[in-house]
Design a protein around this motif. Structure first.
Motif, PDB file in Angstrom:
ATOM      1  N   ASN B 120       0.748  -1.147   0.107  1.00  0.00           N
ATOM      2  CA  ASN B 120      -0.019  -0.359  -0.278  1.00  0.00           C
ATOM      3  C   ASN B 120       0.794   1.592   0.336  1.00  0.00           C
ATOM      4  O   ASN B 120       1.941   1.148   0.550  1.00  0.00           O
ATOM      5  N   TYR B 121       0.666   2.457  -0.991  1.00  0.00           N
ATOM      6  CA  TYR B 121       0.948   3.546  -0.649  1.00  0.00           C
ATOM      7  C   TYR B 121       0.999   4.656  -0.263  1.00  0.00           C
ATOM      8  O   TYR B 121      -0.622   4.549  -0.369  1.00  0.00           O
ATOM      9  N   ASP B 122       0.909   6.230  -0.042  1.00  0.00           N
ATOM     10  CA  ASP B 122       0.322   7.008   0.512  1.00  0.00           C
ATOM     11  C   ASP B 122       0.585   7.950  -0.943  1.00  0.00           C
ATOM     12  O   ASP B 122       1.252   7.762  -1.382  1.00  0.00           O
ATOM     13  N   THR B 128       3.026   2.303   2.818  1.00  0.00           N
ATOM     14  CA  THR B 128       2.626   2.426   4.230  1.00  0.00           C
ATOM     15  C   THR B 128       2.218   1.214   4.853  1.00  0.00           C
ATOM     16  O   THR B 128       1.714   0.775   6.686  1.00  0.00           O
TER      17      THR B 128
END
Lengths: 63, 358, 166
Positions: B120-122, B128
């Motif tokens: 998961n990316y912010d 993240t």
């Protein structure tokens, strides 16, 4: 106008390089004048150079 | 004459083996365009500078993810100790499942993920995913253990040869001048005849540890331990704590209540001096880290130029430059060990300085 | 800086800390202590040997100086002894000579006095004898001359005439 931090770091590196150069040249002069004290001069030179180098690196990593 | 000869052999061996290994690494990469080559070199260098969970000696086939080496144990602290082999991660290609939890490699770090290995990316593009505390025996840890064993083996053998007639034999003949140099030209002038003895163990250990590990970092294995900030941080924090714990009253007095200056100046100087005590080990840490990192970066970039130019001129030029730089790096390896030891000794000297020494 | 902090691996730090502590303790016990002790022992041994050599050299010099001094003293003593002996000899000879002279003088003097005495005695004896003899002769002459009275008278006469002349 915003100046990128890398420019500041570059300036500091130029300054550090100049400082180390100055230390080196002074040490050379000192050794030429007093060859018998070359060991002590070298030690002092390395310490001073290392300290300036530290500032240079700090600038590089802070940028 | 022993020392120069010893160094010479090491030097030649390092150079020959070093180029061989780099060449092996590069030869197996099939490249067409300059742009992709550049990117590949960049990635290779970045990979080289990073720690790894797999002890890779060389890559056989990048495309098919075939590497020659051996897996290392991964030790995680994530609601309990989790131990598994790094072969389960398969160089970041696979998701390891341990006790119902899933882990994957993301940019060399182990992250917690689901069965599909989703990252998961912010908004800024950072991952993240939860990063569990990683106590793995990584490549660098293996190398630290190897160097420690080497040092213990070397010096315990050297110590044994002293029995009887107090004259070293074998490798001791080459190492004794260095020990004497550290004692007579680093420890005694900086710390003083009276106190130097209790710091000798640390100074000698640190000098030989940094020197040998730097030299081996230039070897074909190319495991540059000292370009990890954690390692240099550990070394620096040792110097800091030894300075702080062995310091006498005079040292603290000079920091908190500088004698011989007006009261106003004393108040101004105290925080500056206190900051200075922290900056000293900090600069030790950064210096060693940056020198070794920069050295490896430049050396590998110049070697990489060989594959960008792909011409008779460019390659030979980069070869000559890389050889010159290798010599320089050999010097830097010793110089950084020397400077670290020297500055540590200087700080210890400040800590035990007697008031009448002024 | 953020990159540095991001790169910081706690696991590596932990292992490095642990291994460095072990390395420090092990090396101190196994290597540095015996090596440094051996080096110091050797150095102090060399220093002691040098000092001993220096001392021996000094002692040697002292001994040579002593023997030189003794020799010199002996020479001086010998010379003075010889000189003394010579002086004594001379003195003895001189004394003996003087003594002999005195003795001889004494003897001569004694002899002279003895001779003188003898001479006087002899002269006195001769005188006495001469006087006796002359008296005897005179008696005899007188006896003979005065056997006759004439002559006696004549003498008396003569004597008387002599007295007149006076």
């Amino acid at each position: 106008m915003e100046i990128p931090t890398i420019v500041g770091a570059g300036l500091i590196v130029v300054g550090a390089a100049f400082g180390i150069g100055k230390i080196g040249s002074s040490a050379m002069d000192a050794i030429a004048r007093q060859p018998e004290a070359s060991g002590k001069i070298q030690t002092a030179m390395l310490i001073a150079a290392a300290l300036i180098e530290g500032i240079g690196f700090a600038a590089l990593f802070a940028s | 004459m022993q020392k120069p000869f010893y160094v010479k052999i090491l030097l030649v061996a390092t150079l020959l083996l070093g180029f061989n290994a780099f060449a092996q690494d590069k030869d197996n990469q099939s490249v067409d365009e300059k742009g992709s080559v550049k990117a590949e070199i960049k990635e290779f260098i970045a990979h080289h500078l990073l720690d790894s969970h797999h002890f890779t000696l060389f890559t056989i086939d990048e495309e098919n993810n075939e590497h020659f080496g051996f897996p290392l144990p991964v030790i995680l602290w994530d609601n309990g100790l989790k131990v598994f082999s790094s072969s389960k991660l398969d160089h970041g290609q696979a998701v390891a499942e341990v006790d119902g939890e899933h882990y994957a490699l993301y940019h060399g770090k182990i992250v917690k993920t689901d069965a599909q290995g989703t990252i998961n990316y912010d908004a800024e593009g950072h991952a993240t995913n939860v990063k569990p505390l990683d106590f793995s025996i990584t490549k660098n840890v293996v190398f630290i253990i190897l160097v420690s064993l080497l040092l213990i083996f070397m010096f315990s053998r050297m110590a044994k040869t002293y029995k009887g007639n107090n004259i070293p034999k074998g490798i001791g003949r080459a190492l004794e001048p260095i020990i004497l140099y550290i004692r007579d030209d680093i420890a005694i002038p900086n710390i003083g005849e009276k106190h130097y003895r209790k710091y000798m163990g640390y100074l000698l250990t640190v000098f030989f540890f940094i020197w040998i590990i730097n030299l081996l970092g230039l070897s074909p294995l190319g495991v540059n331990v000292t370009n990890n900030i954690a390692v240099t941080f550990c070394l620096a924090i040792f110097t800091f704590f030894i300075t702080a714990f062995t310091a006498n009253k005079n040292y603290w007095k000079h920091i908190f209540w500088m004698p011989g200056v007006p009261v106003f100046m004393k108040v101004v100087l105290a925080p500056i001096e206190l900051l200075g005590t922290l900056i000293k080990p900090f600069s030790l840490m950064i210096r060693l880290y940056a020198n070794i990192t920069a050295g490896h970066l430049i050396l590998m970039s110049i070697l990489g130029m060989m594959f960008i130019f792909k011409s008779w001129m460019g390659s030979s030029m980069s070869f000559v430059l890389a050889s010159a730089l290798s010599f320089l790096e050999l010097l830097v390896a010793a110089l950084q060990a020397y400077i670290f030891t020297m500055l540590s000794a200087l700080y210890f000297g400040m800590a035990v300085e007697e008031p009448e020494d002024h | 800086m953020e990159k540095l902090i991001e790169q910081f691996s706690f696991g590596l730090f932990f292992w490095q800390l642990l291994l460095l502590i072990i390395l420090l303790l092990v090396l101190r016990k196994v290597a540095w202590k015996p090596i440094l002790n051996a080096i110091e022992e050797r150095e102090s041994g060399i220093k002691d040997a040098l000092e001993a050599a220096e001392n021996a050299k000094k002692e040697m010099q002292n001994v040579t100086a002593d023997s030189e001094r003794l020799l010199q003293e002996a020479r001086i003593e010998r010379e003075s002894m010889i000189k003394e002996a010579r002086e004594m000899k001379e003195k003895i000879v001189a004394d003996a000579k003087e003594l002999a002279q005195v003795e001889a003088d004494n003897m001569i003097n004694q002899a002279k006095t003895a001779i003188e005495g003898e001479k006087k005695a002899a002269v006195a004896d001769i005188k006495n004898q001469v006087a006796t003899l002359s008296l005897e002769i005179a008696e005899k002459v007188i006896k003979e001359q005065f056997s006759d009275t004439g002559k006696q008278l004549k003498l008396v006469e003569e004597m008387v005439s002599d007295i007149k002349l006076n």
